[in-house]
Structures are given as C-alpha cells and as structure tokens.
Write a protein that holds these residues in place. Structure first.
Motif, short mmCIF file in Angstrom:
data_model
loop_
_atom_site.label_atom_id
_atom_site.label_comp_id
_atom_site.label_asym_id
_atom_site.label_seq_id
_atom_site.Cartn_x
_atom_site.Cartn_y
_atom_site.Cartn_z
N SER A 1 2.42 21.81 -6.21
CA SER A 1 1.27 21.66 -7.10
C SER A 1 0.05 22.40 -6.57
CB SER A 1 0.94 20.17 -7.28
OG SER A 1 2.02 19.47 -7.86
N GLU A 2 -0.18 22.33 -5.26
CA GLU A 2 -1.33 23.01 -4.67
C GLU A 2 -1.16 24.52 -4.71
OE1 GLU A 2 -3.21 21.20 -1.13
OE2 GLU A 2 -1.58 19.74 -1.21
N VAL A 3 0.05 24.98 -4.48
CA VAL A 3 0.33 26.41 -4.56
C VAL A 3 0.12 26.93 -5.98
CG1 VAL A 3 2.23 28.08 -4.48
CG2 VAL A 3 1.88 26.52 -2.56
N GLY B 1 13.03 11.29 1.54
CA GLY B 1 14.40 11.09 1.10
C GLY B 1 14.75 11.83 -0.17
N GLU B 2 13.90 12.75 -0.58
CA GLU B 2 14.13 13.51 -1.81
C GLU B 2 15.22 14.54 -1.60
OE1 GLU B 2 11.18 15.34 -5.11
OE2 GLU B 2 10.95 16.15 -3.10
N THR B 3 16.03 14.76 -2.60
CA THR B 3 17.05 15.80 -2.53
C THR B 3 16.48 17.11 -3.06
OG1 THR B 3 17.93 15.40 -4.75
CG2 THR B 3 18.84 14.08 -2.93
N LEU B 4 17.13 18.20 -2.71
CA LEU B 4 16.71 19.51 -3.22
C LEU B 4 16.82 19.54 -4.74
CD1 LEU B 4 15.87 22.44 -2.84
CD2 LEU B 4 18.28 23.01 -2.43
N GLU B 5 17.87 18.97 -5.27
CA GLU B 5 18.03 18.93 -6.72
C GLU B 5 16.87 18.22 -7.39
OE1 GLU B 5 21.36 17.65 -10.12
OE2 GLU B 5 21.61 17.05 -8.02
N GLN B 6 16.43 17.12 -6.81
CA GLN B 6 15.30 16.37 -7.38
C GLN B 6 14.02 17.20 -7.35
OE1 GLN B 6 15.65 12.94 -4.82
NE2 GLN B 6 16.55 11.69 -6.44
N LEU B 7 13.81 17.93 -6.24
CA LEU B 7 12.60 18.74 -6.12
C LEU B 7 12.60 19.86 -7.16
CD1 LEU B 7 9.96 19.58 -4.83
CD2 LEU B 7 11.27 20.83 -3.09
N ILE B 8 13.71 20.57 -7.28
CA ILE B 8 13.78 21.66 -8.25
C ILE B 8 13.60 21.14 -9.67
CG2 ILE B 8 15.34 23.37 -9.29
CD1 ILE B 8 16.36 24.02 -6.52
N THR B 9 14.18 19.98 -9.96
CA THR B 9 14.01 19.37 -11.27
C THR B 9 12.54 19.05 -11.53
OG1 THR B 9 16.23 18.41 -11.23
CG2 THR B 9 14.63 17.41 -12.74
N SER B 10 11.85 18.54 -10.52
CA SER B 10 10.42 18.22 -10.65
C SER B 10 9.59 19.47 -10.89
CB SER B 10 9.92 17.49 -9.41
OG SER B 10 10.55 16.24 -9.25
N VAL B 11 9.92 20.54 -10.16
CA VAL B 11 9.18 21.79 -10.32
C VAL B 11 9.39 22.33 -11.74
CG1 VAL B 11 8.93 24.17 -9.53
CG2 VAL B 11 9.33 22.35 -7.86
N ARG B 12 10.60 22.31 -12.21
CA ARG B 12 10.90 22.80 -13.55
C ARG B 12 10.14 22.01 -14.62
NH1 ARG B 12 12.22 27.39 -12.62
NH2 ARG B 12 14.33 28.04 -12.17
N LYS B 13 10.06 20.70 -14.42
CA LYS B 13 9.40 19.85 -15.40
C LYS B 13 7.90 20.07 -15.43
CE LYS B 13 8.96 14.99 -16.79
NZ LYS B 13 9.36 13.58 -16.48
N ARG B 14 7.28 20.19 -14.26
CA ARG B 14 5.83 20.27 -14.18
C ARG B 14 5.30 21.69 -14.27
NH1 ARG B 14 3.41 16.43 -9.56
NH2 ARG B 14 1.55 17.40 -10.47
#
Length: 239
Positions: A88-90, A110-123
């Motif tokens: 978000s800051e970037v 405890g976040e997975t890579l899949e969860q992070l990429i999904t969050s980035v895609r959504k936001r």
C-alpha cells in the motif's frame, strides 16, 4: 492491468537505484539523481526501495518504477515488500509496478504468498506484480499464482538457492523456456558480457543495481582484483 508498462520493458535495461542506511549514497535525493542519470543513459525503468525514494524518483524521472519496500519483521525471513501494508505504501508513493518476495521463506502474520497476491490484486488491480524468486520451483509457483513478471532477484540470497558469485543464467533460461510470464534477470550481474548472456537465455529485460549505483562495491572489486593480480606479480622487496 497496465499491460503497456510490461510491454515497454521488453529487451530493456532496468537500473536498480538502492542504498542501505549507513551507505554513502543513502538518501532519496541521491537515489533520484541516480535515476535521472540512468534515464539519460537509456534505461527503460528504475527499481527503487522505500516510499520516500520512489516518490523522489517519480518527481524527477519519467521512467516506470518497480517499487519495493524492504522491511524486517522479527522472527520472519521475508523482507522485500512482505505484507499488504508495504504494498500500500509503495503504491501510494507512485510505483508503477510492485516487487514482492515470492520465496518460500517464512512470512509475517502467518500469511501465505497466495493470500498476499490475492490481496494485492483486489486492492491494486492495475499495478503489475513482480515476483522476486530464488529457485525454479518458486518461479513456477509465482506464475501459477498470477504474478505478472518473474525476477531472479533472490537467487543466492536464500539459504537453499544456488550459491554462486555469477548471475544465475540457468535459472533465467529454465523459466524463460516455459514461455509463460516474462522473466527479468537480476542478481550479481557485473559485466556487459553477463548481461548479454541473460538476454541470450531468454530474459525479457535485465536489472542491474550494485554494479552501477553502489560505488563502494565497484571500487572494492577493482581493489580486490588489483591486490590479487598485481601484488602477487610484483618483485619482492629486499628485507
């Protein structure tokens, strides 16, 4: 998705403008100046660390910026844009693409890579994701998870990846041969010859940082070579 940004990188040369705290060129004004110099030299994009540096570079340089944010979380190994907070800051700083650590090292919260990429895609659906990986398997996983570009940035910087002083050209070749997402060659590239071998191996673009933007390391390589090659051939002085 900004597909035109990805297309603009093809066969290009990307300069990583980064300095760590305590280094002589640490500071956003220095990084912005290096980015302008890179643009004048014909670079096609800049890779930059921290919201401050990204914003400073975007204010004076017209090239696309691959943004990242190195941040350490106690007890976890991943440090390149490790959570959605750093993404978000970037993004807020104006990065055109965001680089995230896509290795299998431990991740905060405890976040997975899949969860992070999904969050980035959504936001941030319009910002391409650059997956910084260290092995072939990590590259394939990042492709499967939908990363837009794969970068060999972390090869040699995880304990289980190939440890070698030269760039991991074989990793570039193996990932490029899949003919899936574009592959960026990055890591320990010091010479034009090494750079060209990366293109020959199928790299979409090449990223060079330390060999251009961290002069203390450039000088160190010269000095070490001089000490190794010149001093050993010098005649012994009488005692």
């Amino acid at each position: 998705m900004n597909d035109h940004i990805i297309r603009s990188l093809k066969n290009g040369f990307i300069v990583s403008c980064q300095a760590l705290e305590g280094e002589p060129l640490y500071g956003s004004s220095f990084m912005a100046a290096l980015a302008v110099a890179a643009e004048q030299g014909g670079a096609t994009a800049i890779r930059a660390n921290s919201p401050q540096d990204i914003a400073a570079i975007k204010s004076v340089c017209s090239l696309p910026v691959i943004g990242l944010y190195k941040k350490t979380y106690p007890g976890y190994d991943v440090y390149i844009t490790p959570t959605i907070r750093e993404v978000s800051e970037v993004a807020a700083a104006g990065a055109d693409l965001v680089a995230i650590d896509c290795t299998r090292m431990s991740r905060p919260d405890g976040e997975t890579l899949e969860q992070l990429i999904t969050s980035v895609r959504k936001r941030f659906p319009s910002i391409p994701i650059v997956a910084d990986i260290s092995t072939f398997e990590e590259g394939v996983q990042s492709m499967d998870l939908g990363a837009d570009l794969i970068s060999t940035t972390m090869s040699g910087y995880t304990p289980y990846s190939r440890q070698h002083p030269d760039p991991d050209i074989e990793l570039v070749r193996r990932l490029s041969e899949l003919k899936r997402q574009p592959v960026l060659a990055e890591g320990r590239i010091w010479t034009i010859e090494q750079c060209m071998k990366c293109y020959e191996a199928g790299a979409y673009a090449v990223v060079v940082g330390t060999a251009i933007t961290r002069p203390q390391h450039i000088v160190k390589r010269y000095v070490e070579h001089i000490r190794k090659e010149v001093y050993k051939s010098a005649p012994e002085q009488p005692t």
